[in-house]
Design an enzyme around this catalytic site. Structure first.
Site, PDB file in Angstrom:
ATOM      1  N   ASP A   1      -4.027  -6.872  -0.841  1.00 15.85           N
ATOM      2  CA  ASP A   1      -4.797  -7.541   0.217  1.00 15.85           C
ATOM      3  C   ASP A   1      -5.508  -8.773  -0.352  1.00 15.85           C
ATOM      4  O   ASP A   1      -5.554  -9.830   0.274  1.00 15.85           O
ATOM      5  CB  ASP A   1      -5.822  -6.567   0.813  1.00 15.85           C
ATOM      6  CG  ASP A   1      -5.163  -5.267   1.241  1.00 15.85           C
ATOM      7  OD1 ASP A   1      -4.357  -5.297   2.178  1.00 15.85           O
ATOM      8  OD2 ASP A   1      -5.431  -4.226   0.618  1.00 15.85           O
TER       9      ASP A   1
ATOM     10  N   HIS B   1      -8.018   0.132   2.502  1.00 15.04           N
ATOM     11  CA  HIS B   1      -6.721  -0.558   2.585  1.00 15.04           C
ATOM     12  C   HIS B   1      -6.080  -0.131   3.909  1.00 15.04           C
ATOM     13  O   HIS B   1      -5.203   0.725   3.960  1.00 15.04           O
ATOM     14  CB  HIS B   1      -5.831  -0.170   1.394  1.00 15.04           C
ATOM     15  CG  HIS B   1      -4.432  -0.724   1.528  1.00 15.04           C
ATOM     16  ND1 HIS B   1      -4.158  -2.066   1.583  1.00 15.04           N
ATOM     17  CD2 HIS B   1      -3.229  -0.100   1.628  1.00 15.04           C
ATOM     18  CE1 HIS B   1      -2.855  -2.250   1.716  1.00 15.04           C
ATOM     19  NE2 HIS B   1      -2.267  -1.067   1.757  1.00 15.04           N
TER      20      HIS B   1
ATOM     21  N   GLY C   1       6.909   8.295  -8.041  1.00 16.20           N
ATOM     22  CA  GLY C   1       7.753   7.644  -7.032  1.00 16.20           C
ATOM     23  C   GLY C   1       8.696   6.686  -7.722  1.00 16.20           C
ATOM     24  O   GLY C   1       9.059   5.632  -7.202  1.00 16.20           O
TER      25      GLY C   1
ATOM     26  N   ALA D   1       8.527   1.069  -7.260  1.00 12.94           N
ATOM     27  CA  ALA D   1       8.781   1.310  -8.680  1.00 12.94           C
ATOM     28  C   ALA D   1       9.930   0.431  -9.187  1.00 12.94           C
ATOM     29  O   ALA D   1       9.917  -0.012 -10.342  1.00 12.94           O
ATOM     30  CB  ALA D   1       9.101   2.783  -8.909  1.00 12.94           C
TER      31      ALA D   1
HETATM   32  N1  LIG Z   1      -1.827   0.194  -1.532  1.00 13.19           N
HETATM   33  C1  LIG Z   1      -0.928  -0.720  -1.180  1.00 13.19           C
HETATM   34  O1  LIG Z   1      -1.249  -1.917  -1.105  1.00 13.19           O
HETATM   35  C2  LIG Z   1       0.500  -0.351  -0.881  1.00 13.19           C
HETATM   36  C3  LIG Z   1       1.451  -1.363  -0.741  1.00 13.19           C
HETATM   37  C4  LIG Z   1       2.768  -1.015  -0.442  1.00 13.19           C
HETATM   38  C5  LIG Z   1       3.122   0.312  -0.295  1.00 13.19           C
HETATM   39  N2  LIG Z   1       2.187   1.276  -0.435  1.00 13.19           N
HETATM   40  C6  LIG Z   1       2.538   2.705  -0.337  1.00 13.19           C
HETATM   41  O2  LIG Z   1       3.212   3.103  -1.551  1.00 13.19           O
HETATM   42  C7  LIG Z   1       3.986   4.272  -1.275  1.00 13.19           C
HETATM   43  C8  LIG Z   1       5.386   4.126  -1.866  1.00 13.19           C
HETATM   44  O3  LIG Z   1       6.091   3.095  -1.222  1.00 13.19           O
HETATM   45  P1  LIG Z   1       7.632   2.808  -1.555  1.00 13.19           P
HETATM   46  O4  LIG Z   1       8.021   1.633  -0.713  1.00 13.19           O
HETATM   47  O5  LIG Z   1       7.872   2.767  -3.009  1.00 13.19           O
HETATM   48  O6  LIG Z   1       8.287   4.127  -0.923  1.00 13.19           O
HETATM   49  P2  LIG Z   1       9.732   4.751  -1.215  1.00 13.19           P
HETATM   50  O7  LIG Z   1       9.991   5.741  -0.127  1.00 13.19           O
HETATM   51  O8  LIG Z   1      10.733   3.688  -1.483  1.00 13.19           O
HETATM   52  O9  LIG Z   1       9.494   5.527  -2.599  1.00 13.19           O
HETATM   53  C9  LIG Z   1       8.623   6.605  -2.675  1.00 13.19           C
HETATM   54  C10 LIG Z   1       9.144   7.516  -3.761  1.00 13.19           C
HETATM   55  O10 LIG Z   1       8.179   8.529  -3.955  1.00 13.19           O
HETATM   56  C11 LIG Z   1       8.874   9.725  -4.192  1.00 13.19           C
HETATM   57  N3  LIG Z   1       8.014  10.886  -3.994  1.00 13.19           N
HETATM   58  C12 LIG Z   1       7.719  11.547  -2.852  1.00 13.19           C
HETATM   59  N4  LIG Z   1       6.932  12.598  -3.100  1.00 13.19           N
HETATM   60  C13 LIG Z   1       6.696  12.600  -4.425  1.00 13.19           C
HETATM   61  C14 LIG Z   1       5.956  13.447  -5.299  1.00 13.19           C
HETATM   62  N5  LIG Z   1       5.315  14.516  -4.834  1.00 13.19           N
HETATM   63  N6  LIG Z   1       5.951  13.148  -6.615  1.00 13.19           N
HETATM   64  C15 LIG Z   1       6.614  12.087  -7.095  1.00 13.19           C
HETATM   65  N7  LIG Z   1       7.345  11.267  -6.332  1.00 13.19           N
HETATM   66  C16 LIG Z   1       7.384  11.508  -5.011  1.00 13.19           C
HETATM   67  C17 LIG Z   1      10.053   9.652  -3.229  1.00 13.19           C
HETATM   68  O11 LIG Z   1      11.077  10.580  -3.579  1.00 13.19           O
HETATM   69  C18 LIG Z   1      10.466   8.206  -3.399  1.00 13.19           C
HETATM   70  O12 LIG Z   1      11.405   8.040  -4.448  1.00 13.19           O
HETATM   71  C19 LIG Z   1       3.948   4.460   0.244  1.00 13.19           C
HETATM   72  O13 LIG Z   1       2.971   5.438   0.580  1.00 13.19           O
HETATM   73  C20 LIG Z   1       3.518   3.090   0.749  1.00 13.19           C
HETATM   74  O14 LIG Z   1       2.916   3.162   2.018  1.00 13.19           O
HETATM   75  C21 LIG Z   1       0.886   0.977  -0.741  1.00 13.19           C
HETATM   76  O1  LIG Z   2       1.388  -1.612   5.208  1.00 16.89           O
HETATM   77  C1  LIG Z   2       1.965  -0.664   4.663  1.00 16.89           C
HETATM   78  O2  LIG Z   2       2.164   0.419   5.195  1.00 16.89           O
HETATM   79  C2  LIG Z   2       2.440  -0.851   3.249  1.00 16.89           C
HETATM   80  C3  LIG Z   2       1.376  -1.399   2.385  1.00 16.89           C
HETATM   81  O3  LIG Z   2       0.206  -0.645   2.439  1.00 16.89           O
HETATM   82  C4  LIG Z   2       1.091  -2.863   2.653  1.00 16.89           C
HETATM   83  O4  LIG Z   2      -0.066  -3.244   2.762  1.00 16.89           O
HETATM   84  O5  LIG Z   2       2.053  -3.654   2.702  1.00 16.89           O
END
Ligand SMILES: NC(=O)c1ccc[n+]([C@@H]2O[C@H](COP(=O)([O-])OP(=O)(O)OC[C@H]3O[C@@H](n4cnc5c(N)ncnc54)[C@H](O)[C@@H]3O)[C@@H](O)[C@H]2O)c1
Ligand SMILES: O=C(O)C[C@H](O)C(=O)O
Length: 331
Positions: free
Chosen positions: A159, A187, A11, A17
């Site tokens: 968290d 989460h 991503g 990223a």
């Molecule tokens: N665990 C946590 O605490 C937490 C916190 C924030 C966000 N997230 C999650 O992280 C993820 C990414 O968030 P973001 O804001 O960067 O999203 P974003 O949409 O800005 O970026 C996601 C990127 O992933 C790419 N992507 C999609 N499918 C892919 C694949 N098969 N292989 C490689 N790359 C791929 C997309 O093209 C995009 O560039 C989301 O699922 C979001 O919910 C998790």
């Molecule tokens: O809440 C979301 O969907 C994004 C991320 O998992 C967060 O905790 O901020």
């Protein structure tokens, strides 16, 4: 100076990223003397955007950045990496729960598990950030059977950081004065942020957080729901999910796994061994300590009736998500 290590971020053209890459390339994760070779994976339509990110990384003129490989091929991206930040997945929008992303995202982690299994080092440390992070990490591990399951973790550090920050503000101390707050479970909005074992340094002396706050109702209600719903609150305000704080948490998680957590507990989603009566074989967030590249669940904590209910609820959700994910992956 040490030899460069290979690190992959998926991503890589996305929001998280964009903050995370700088932290890795500047030494905040693997230390100030460890050069890194960054593998950047995204999907084919994003290669143009990714090219811009590669240009910006070059323009940062970072001494620790030994090289960059942008690619849309998982097997190229995962080759010989020692650390994998699996961020690439769809983020949720306002009104969604994170598990609403399961059907769309879990297949990505099946495919990436298979690619890791084929080409990654067997000691690769994998951090899944993409939601639903716990269940995606479980699926990734299942499809990479040649890599030990201890090497697959999910991110609940955001968290933990949120919880620590809420407690520090409530007590009126700097955030680093609070330690050992725990995130249990998923989460998701069933997670259990638990301050009952947390300690705080006030006026040079350590005391239990529950004594410092002296408001049990707050710790069981407002504190818990604020942390559970913080991701949704950020989405409501930003119209996009958290990214800066998510990248910082991913850095914290991987740094502590590689370099050790010292005298602090940290929360990580890990494949459950049934500790604390939790369901086995789901990725459950526990308090852990880390040393020499390995994590260990903190044992022997007292689980109150209230905590038992909270742990059971989040464990039940994880068991349900697991079943749903396995069904999706069948096709
Ligand atoms: N665990 C946590 O605490 C937490 C916190 C924030 C966000 N997230 C999650 O992280 C993820 C990414 O968030 P973001 O804001 O960067 O999203 P974003 O949409 O800005 O970026 C996601 C990127 O992933 C790419 N992507 C999609 N499918 C892919 C694949 N098969 N292989 C490689 N790359 C791929 C997309 O093209 C995009 O560039 C989301 O699922 C979001 O919910 C998790
Ligand atoms: O809440 C979301 O969907 C994004 C991320 O998992 C967060 O905790 O901020």
């Amino acid at each position: 100076m040490a030899e460069p290590i290979k690190v992959v971020v998926t991503g890589a053209a996305g929001q998280i990223a964009y903050s995370l890459l700088y932290q890795i390339a500047s030494g905040a994760v693997f230390g100030p003397n460890q050069p890194v070779y960054l593998h950047l994976l995204d999907i084919a339509p994003m290669m143009g955007v990714l090219e811009g990110v590669v240009m910006e990384l070059a323009d940062c003129a970072l001494p620790l950045l030994a090289g960059v490989l942008p690619t849309a091929k998982p097997e190229e991206a995962f080759k010989d990496v020692v650390a994998a930040f699996l961020v690439g997945a769809m983020p949720r929008k306002e009104g969604m729960e994170r598990k609403d992303l399961l059907a769309a995202n879990v297949r990505i982690f099946k495919e990436q598990g298979q690619a890791l299994d084929k080409v990654a080092r067997k000691d690769v440390k994998v951090l899944v950030v993409g939601n639903p992070a716990n269940t995606n990490a479980l699926i990734c591990s299942k499809y990479a059977p040649s890599i030990p399951k201890e090497n697959f973790t999910a991110m609940t550090r955001l968290d933990q950081n949120r919880a620590q920050s809420q407690l520090a503000a409530k007590i009126g101390v700097p955030v680093q004065n609070v330690k050992n707050v725990i995130i249990w479970g998923n989460h998701s909005s069933t997670q259990f942020p638990d301050a009952s074992n947390a300690v705080v340094t006030v006026g040079g002396a350590q005391k239990p957080v529950p004594a410092a706050i002296n408001d049990d109702a707050y710790l069981k209600s407002t504190f818990v729901t604020t942390v559970q719903k913080r991701g949704a609150a950020v989405i409501a305000a930003r119209k996009m999910s958290s990214a800066l704080s998510a990248a910082k948490a991913a850095s914290d998680h991987m740094r502590d796994w590689f370099l050790g957590s010292g005298d602090r507990w940290v929360s990580m989603g890990v494949v459950s061994d049934g500790s604390y009566g939790t369901p086995r074989d789901v990725v459950f967030s526990f308090p852990v300590t880390t040393a020499n590249g390995k994590w260990k669940i903190v044992q022997g904590l007292t689980i109150t009736d209230f905590a038992r209910q909270m742990l059971d609820a989040t464990g039940k959700e994880l068991a349900e998500e697991k079943q749903e994910a396995l069904d999706v992956c069948k096709d």
